[in-house]
Structure formats: C-alpha cells, structure tokens
Design a protein around this motif. Structure first.
Motif, PDB file in Angstrom:
ATOM      1  N   UNK A 303      36.500  52.855  41.234  1.00 26.62           N
ATOM      2  CA  UNK A 303      37.467  52.107  42.032  1.00 26.62           C
ATOM      3  C   UNK A 303      37.970  50.925  41.214  1.00 26.62           C
ATOM      4  N   UNK A 304      39.285  50.766  41.157  1.00 26.71           N
ATOM      5  CA  UNK A 304      39.881  49.697  40.369  1.00 26.71           C
ATOM      6  C   UNK A 304      40.753  48.788  41.213  1.00 26.71           C
ATOM      7  N   UNK A 305      40.890  47.545  40.762  1.00 26.25           N
ATOM      8  CA  UNK A 305      41.746  46.569  41.428  1.00 26.25           C
ATOM      9  C   UNK A 305      42.213  45.557  40.393  1.00 26.25           C
ATOM     10  N   UNK A 306      43.299  44.860  40.724  1.00 26.13           N
ATOM     11  CA  UNK A 306      43.770  43.772  39.879  1.00 26.13           C
ATOM     12  C   UNK A 306      43.262  42.454  40.434  1.00 26.13           C
ATOM     13  N   UNK A 307      42.720  41.616  39.563  1.00 30.39           N
ATOM     14  CA  UNK A 307      42.294  40.272  39.940  1.00 30.39           C
ATOM     15  C   UNK A 307      42.675  39.323  38.808  1.00 30.39           C
ATOM     16  N   UNK A 308      43.357  38.250  39.140  1.00 29.46           N
ATOM     17  CA  UNK A 308      43.802  37.310  38.106  1.00 29.46           C
ATOM     18  C   UNK A 308      42.636  36.538  37.506  1.00 29.46           C
ATOM     19  N   UNK A 309      41.504  36.489  38.207  1.00 34.22           N
ATOM     20  CA  UNK A 309      40.290  35.839  37.697  1.00 34.22           C
ATOM     21  C   UNK A 309      39.118  36.795  37.872  1.00 34.22           C
ATOM     22  N   UNK A 310      38.098  36.579  37.100  1.00 33.62           N
ATOM     23  CA  UNK A 310      36.899  37.410  37.253  1.00 33.62           C
ATOM     24  C   UNK A 310      36.255  37.114  38.607  1.00 33.62           C
ATOM     25  N   UNK A 311      36.033  38.117  39.448  1.00 39.27           N
ATOM     26  CA  UNK A 311      35.368  37.868  40.741  1.00 39.27           C
ATOM     27  C   UNK A 311      33.983  37.277  40.517  1.00 39.27           C
ATOM     28  N   UNK A 312      33.620  36.364  41.384  1.00 43.04           N
ATOM     29  CA  UNK A 312      32.292  35.748  41.266  1.00 43.04           C
ATOM     30  C   UNK A 312      31.202  36.669  41.799  1.00 43.04           C
ATOM     31  N   UNK A 313      31.587  37.617  42.668  1.00 47.91           N
ATOM     32  CA  UNK A 313      30.589  38.496  43.272  1.00 47.91           C
ATOM     33  C   UNK A 313      31.286  39.706  43.876  1.00 47.91           C
TER      34      UNK A 313
END
Length: 351
Positions: A303-313
């Motif tokens: 499963x993939x997603x775009x996130x502008x920052x690294x998720x913390x959790x």
C-alpha cells in the motif's frame, strides 16, 4: 455486432453490452484499434449500459496492454487463457487478479486537449470525436471513491485497408516512433469529486504504474508521457490534502495493481490540538503530531501513499507497523497481509 438499433432496444434482461469487436490474438494490428474502439463506444453505451470490453489472453504479448485497459474500463474483467496458463500477477483473497480491481463507472476518453466533459456540463461531447483526427496518445479516465485513474495508450500505426479489407499497420514505420503527450490532474474530469476538501486547490499526487514512481502535479502543471505503439501507462491521480502548512497527504492504494486507488474504501483526516493525545481507538498519539490520516483499504500487497513529511507513526488495526519512506518522492509504503474478502485493513498515519 451488438450496436444495431434493434439490439439496443432489446436490452431488458441484462445491464451488460459488448462495446467492441472480438479480441483477435493472432492479429497484431487489431490490438490498438480494439482499445480505441471500446473507449469511444463507451461514450454512448456507458450512459445506459455497462460496456464489456471483451476477454483477452493474459499470456499474450499484448496481455498487459489489454489487461490494464480492462482494469480501468469499469466493466467486467475476464480472460480466456488455456486452463492453468493465466498469468495474472497477484491473486487476491477473492480470486480476482490483484492487478485488476475495477473502477466505479464506465471509462471515458479524456479530451486530448479539447473541451470534453460528462453529460450535464455546458460543453459539447462532440469534441471527443474530433480527437480521433489528432495524431496523439489516447487518454482514458475513470473514477474511484477517493482517487482517479488515467490510462495513456499509444494506439497509432494500424488502420483499415480498403484494398485488403482488414486492419493493417501503416507502411511508414510509425509503429516504431514514440509519441509524447502532457498529462494533467484535470484529465480525470471528475477528480474534484474525489477530494475530501471542498476548498481543494487542484494539486495531485500521481503514481505511474509503468515506472513505479510518484510525482506531485501542482494545479495546471503537466507531466510528459512518451509511449511507442502497443505501450501503455496507468496513472493513479489522488487529490492532495493539506492538513497544516508543510503537512500534505494523498492516498495512492495498492501500488502493484493497475487501478491502485480502487482499494481505498475509507478516508478521513483529523487535525489535532494540544489536548488530543489519545486516538479514537484508545492508542497513544505521538507528542508533536499535527494530524491523523485514517483509511480503510481492501486487499493485500504494497500500500502506497504520498506524504510531504515522514510519518511519525503508522498503525495497522491497533498495532504499530513498519513502513518505508522515500523522502525524494514522498512515497510511503506499508505491506498489507491477506484478509478475508469481507474485511478491510484499518490504517492510520500520524503526521
């Protein structure tokens, strides 16, 4: 075949209508014209029936060309390989090929730079057929619940020969030449309906199946796509949600499927304040977290997603899980195991 007037008035016992001529596995010139024909026939047929783009052979040299088109067609998907010879990449828990999850409606050709929209808008759909006169790549779009999907196909080369009474390749060598077109988020004409924010600014995250990469398309920007004859690229288009300045997110889906975004069945965003440090499921939220992205995903695989920052959790169900993050592209990937087909994975990202 099934498009004469008598047949159209007799569809009372089925919602499915054939939108194409047959799949001809031994006729190399037939495959590009097949995809072009079903896309344009669906403009009419898709308004009152479910267009059937016909079977195909997954073991055929053009198997992915046909299979990707069936995945975004919105119609039934079925193969006619010899028993035990079907080469569909990944089997889901319900037995359907993992690369072939259907979209929500009947697929339509995009405007190819011309003003074409769904019925009910002010612009005229006659411009769709004007695109047939333009030597360009064919763009076909469809919708999922929270994403759009755009197929780009090079259908050039073959044409009907009045002398030979069949479809043949042009003698000019056009089949060896690559064509290039520009892809925009607005090529998926109803993409605003997938946005969870009524004030969405038009920015999209786009995942390219052929290259396996993720790019961000700002509103109005263009992504070049180059293809040779019998080549295709499937792009998942996802509206980007800005939770707070610098914190942006967009779901992609199961990235090993042609229509990745069809796996996302639930999506909510929650902006946190300083007092809310316990999640809805009772789990502790990391200090400094800005927002939560909660999703329901059906199926298994990456499963993939775009996130502008690294998720913390990231939590799957109620348990924290490992994930990979590519900071250069903003692509975050989580491995999902198989579940019973009536159940969905509950994924939460903290940003």
């Amino acid at each position: 075949m099934s498009h004469n007037t008598d047949a159209l008035y007799c569809y009372k016992r089925t919602a499915v209508v054939r939108a194409s001529d047959d799949f001809f596995p031994r006729d190399p010139a037939s495959h590009t014209t097949h995809i072009a024909a079903v896309a344009y026939n669906s403009v009419f047929l898709g308004e009152f029936m479910l267009p059937d783009w016909d079977m195909f052979h997954s073991l055929h040299p053009a198997g992915e060309y046909h299979g990707s088109a069936r995945a975004i067609s919105g119609g039934p998907v079925y193969v006619s390989d010899a028993p035990r010879e079907a080469r569909l990449r990944a089997a889901e828990e319900d037995g359907l090929a993992g690369r072939l999850r259907a979209a929500r409606a009947s697929a339509w050709p995009a405007d190819q730079g011309l003003p074409v929209h769904r019925p009910g808008t002010r612009r005229c759909q006659v411009a769709v057929f004007a695109a047939l006169l333009v030597c360009c790549l064919l763009k076909i779009w469809n919708m999922n619940k929270f994403t759009g999907v755009l197929g780009v196909y090079n259908c050039q080369g073959p044409a009907w020969s009045f002398a030979e009474k069949k479809t043949v390749f042009h003698p000019t060598g056009a089949d060896a030449d690559a064509l290039t077109c520009g892809v925009k988020g607005s090529d998926v004409h109803l993409i605003p309906e997938a946005a969870t924010d009524t004030e969405w600014n038009g920015d999209c995250a786009v995942y390219r199946d052929a290259r396996g990469d993720l790019v961000v398309l700002l509103d109005g920007s263009v992504l070049p796509v180059s293809l040779k004859v019998l080549e295709q690229d499937i792009l998942t288009v996802s509206p980007i949600k800005e939770l707070a300045p610098g914190f942006r997110f967009a779901p992609i889906g199961l990235v090993d499927m042609f229509n990745s975004g069809a796996a996302v069945e639930g999506l909510t965003y929650h902006l946190l304040d300083g007092a809310r440090m316990i999640g809805d499921d009772g789990s502790a939220i990391s200090a400094g977290a800005v927002g939560l992205v909660c999703m329901e995903v059906r199926g298994c695989g990456r499963f993939g997603a775009y996130s502008s920052v690294r998720p913390s959790k990231c939590t799957l169900g109620s348990a924290p899980v490992e994930f990979a993050y590519d900071s250069s592209a903003g692509l975050v990937v989580v491995e999902l195991e198989a579940m019973r087909k009536e159940r969905a994975h509950k994924i939460v990202f903290e940003l």
